[in-house]
Each structure stands twice: as structure tokens, then as C-alpha cells.
Design a protein around this motif. Structure first.
Motif, mmCIF file in Angstrom:
data_model
loop_
_atom_site.group_PDB
_atom_site.id
_atom_site.type_symbol
_atom_site.label_atom_id
_atom_site.label_comp_id
_atom_site.label_asym_id
_atom_site.label_seq_id
_atom_site.Cartn_x
_atom_site.Cartn_y
_atom_site.Cartn_z
ATOM 1 N N CYS A 129 0.815 -1.214 0.000
ATOM 2 C CA CYS A 129 0.000 0.000 0.000
ATOM 3 C C CYS A 129 0.847 1.263 0.000
ATOM 4 O O CYS A 129 2.047 1.222 0.234
ATOM 5 C CB CYS A 129 -0.929 -0.015 1.208
ATOM 6 N N GLU A 130 0.188 2.385 -0.244
ATOM 7 C CA GLU A 130 0.864 3.676 -0.247
ATOM 8 C C GLU A 130 -0.107 4.765 0.208
ATOM 9 O O GLU A 130 -1.331 4.598 0.154
ATOM 10 C CB GLU A 130 1.399 4.005 -1.642
ATOM 11 N N ILE A 131 0.460 5.877 0.648
ATOM 12 C CA ILE A 131 -0.351 7.040 1.013
ATOM 13 C C ILE A 131 -0.781 7.739 -0.270
ATOM 14 O O ILE A 131 0.048 8.103 -1.102
ATOM 15 C CB ILE A 131 0.450 7.996 1.919
ATOM 16 N N LYS A 132 -2.085 7.907 -0.429
ATOM 17 C CA LYS A 132 -2.636 8.515 -1.640
ATOM 18 C C LYS A 132 -2.746 10.032 -1.528
ATOM 19 O O LYS A 132 -3.011 10.704 -2.526
ATOM 20 C CB LYS A 132 -4.013 7.914 -1.948
ATOM 21 N N GLY A 133 -2.552 10.551 -0.315
ATOM 22 C CA GLY A 133 -2.583 11.997 -0.133
ATOM 23 C C GLY A 133 -3.330 12.385 1.117
ATOM 24 O O GLY A 133 -4.067 11.573 1.703
ATOM 25 N N PRO A 134 -3.140 13.646 1.567
ATOM 26 C CA PRO A 134 -3.866 14.131 2.741
ATOM 27 C C PRO A 134 -5.296 14.525 2.378
ATOM 28 O O PRO A 134 -5.556 14.976 1.255
ATOM 29 C CB PRO A 134 -3.053 15.370 3.147
ATOM 30 N N VAL A 135 -6.194 14.345 3.313
ATOM 31 C CA VAL A 135 -7.567 14.808 3.103
ATOM 32 C C VAL A 135 -7.608 16.319 3.261
ATOM 33 O O VAL A 135 -6.726 16.923 3.898
ATOM 34 C CB VAL A 135 -8.553 14.133 4.090
#
Length: 257
Positions: free
Chosen positions: A197-203
Motif C-alpha cells: 500500500c501507499e499514502i494517496k494523499g492528505p484529506v
């Protein structure tokens, strides 16, 4: 934040009382569920992690004899108001909703909330991109509140008692994404278990839900303890202890004023 060390020392002395005969014992509530790298239990049963070290440093600077007291996350505020513990230092964000029930110290860290998903998924941290997806969140957290408010109309929100459980279901493909703290999730995706998995971005930030950083929770009206904790937090920020602890866990600062 830059503070004059002399001013901090004078403030701490005035608040804490120099030459106290014995440190005041304070039960510090932490979540019983593991939340690495902030707090978890090692093989010997000892509590370890960034937040545990910060608790120790704050309490030392504030001349408090602090006892780490694990409490189930969903019962941690009732444990505080019911006097089973004296303060909460468990990555609890300072939010308007919580401030209706308890008071908070000044923040001692502040990091964004992020969406994490499988590397193969072409999604971003927006309601449009997450429409039709299953999003896992930990119960009774700002992430559950945020996901319900921003994603709940078009996505399924699945609630877990711990973030570890949400992470496990993400790896197993039973959910499409999870929302959680960026530092905790950076630790997860950097591990073997989270390598999928990876971080897709901040909300998008919404301070009314996500709060203004993490602080120590205290009972309403317990101004004396709150000010002692504030003095301890200010002291470790000023003398470099906070930065030194952080450098052993993270590549960048996790404190912003």
C-alpha cells in the motif's frame, strides 16, 4: 516555535514550585491498543514509542510522577471524567466536540490525516475519487467523524476497534482504503506488512473535525494540572528534548504551531 529558555525556566518554576518535596503522581491514560510508532508494548510488557518518551519527558520537566495507565480507546474519555485516570496522552486531537467534555493542554504534535490504499488503485483523497469504495476507520476517532462527514454519502464506511484491524483488512483486500494519521500510516506502509500500500494523499483540512493538533486531555476545571503539562511541553520544546526524541522516530518534525 522558538521560546526564550530563561522565560520558560521562570514560568516552569512559578507554576510547578521549586524544591517540591515530592513529585505529584498523575495517571496518564494511553490507548490499550497498539499504535506504533507512538505507543505499543514490547515483548517484556514495557510501553515504548515516541509518545511514551514524550510523556516521560514532559512529566520530568513538570516534576510530575506519571504512571502510564492503558485504557481501551473508546472508554478513555469516560475514564478521565470518572477519575480512573488524571490525563490523556494518546494521540488525541484537540477538537471542538471533545472540548465540550474535557479540556486540553497546548498541542505537542500536529500531523495531517491521509488516505492509504493499495498501490494498484488509482485513487486520491477526495470524495469524488472514493465514491463507491469501502473505507476503513478506527472507532471513536476524528477519522471516523471525518469519513462520515465527507465520504459517507457515496462510500461505505467500515468501523474497526483498532487501526491495526483496519490495516489488516486493507492488506487482505476486504476494504479499499483507510483514513488515519500520516505518521502512523507512513510507519505502516514502510513495513513489510504494509508494502502493498501507499499514502494517496492528505484529506482536505477541516479543523472543526480534525482539530488543531494533539494535546493532553484533562478534566474540565483541572487548570492546575493543565498548566503543569503546558509548562512541561514548553520546556521540552525549548530545550531540544522534543526534537531529539522525534529524530529517533521520524525523518521530519511532527510539531507545528
Amino acid at each position: 516555535m522558538k521560546l526564550n529558555k530563561a522565560i520558560v525556566a521562570i514560568l516552569a518554576t512559578a507554576i510547578l514550585g521549586a524544591g517540591a518535596a515530592a513529585a505529584e503522581q498523575v495517571k496518564i491514560g494511553v490507548a490499550a491498543e497498539p499504535y506504533p510508532p507512538f505507543a505499543s508494548v514490547d515483548a517484556s510488557g514495557k510501553w515504548i514509542g515516541w509518545e511514551i518518551e514524550v510523556i516521560d519527558a514532559v512529566c520530568a520537566a513538570a516534576a510530575l510522577d506519571c504512571v502510564i495507565t492503558p485504557v481501551a480507546w473508546d472508554g478513555i474519555i469516560p475514564s478521565l471524567t470518572g477519575r480512573q485516570i488524571d490525563a490523556i496522552m494518546a494521540s488525541m486531537s484537540i477538537t471542538e466536540e471533545r472540548q465540550k467534555t474535557i479540556d486540553f493542554s497546548d498541542p505537542y504534535y500536529n500531523t495531517p490525516a491521509v488516505i492509504v490504499a493499495d498501490k494498484s488503485m488509482d485513487i486520491s483523497a477526495t470524495p469524488e475519487s472514493l465514491a463507491g469504495k469501502i473505507i476503513g476507520v478506527q472507532a471513536s476517532t476524528i477519522h471516523q467523524a471525518y469519513a462520515n462527514a465527507y465520504f459517507g454519502d457515496a462510500a461505505e464506511i467500515r468501523v474497526y476497534q483498532t487501526q491495526d484491524e483496519a490495516n489488516q483488512d486493507l492488506v487482505a483486500g476486504r476494504i479499499d482504503a483507510t483514513q488515519a494519521d500520516s505518521i502512523a500510516m507512513a510507519d505502516f506502509v514502510g513495513s513489510e506488512a504494509g508494502s502493498c500500500c501507499e499514502i494517496k494523499g492528505p484529506v482536505a483540512n477541516d479543523e472543526s473535525i480534525l482539530g488543531r493538533g494533539v494535546g493532553a486531555g484533562v478534566r474540565k476545571g483541572d487548570d492546575a494540572l493543565r498548566e503543569k503539562l503546558n509548562a512541561g511541553i514548553a520546556a521540552i520544546l525549548a530545550d531540544g528534548t522534543h526534537a531529539e526524541i522525534t529524530s529517533r522516530y521520524f525523518k521530519t518534525s511532527i510539531y507545528s504551531k
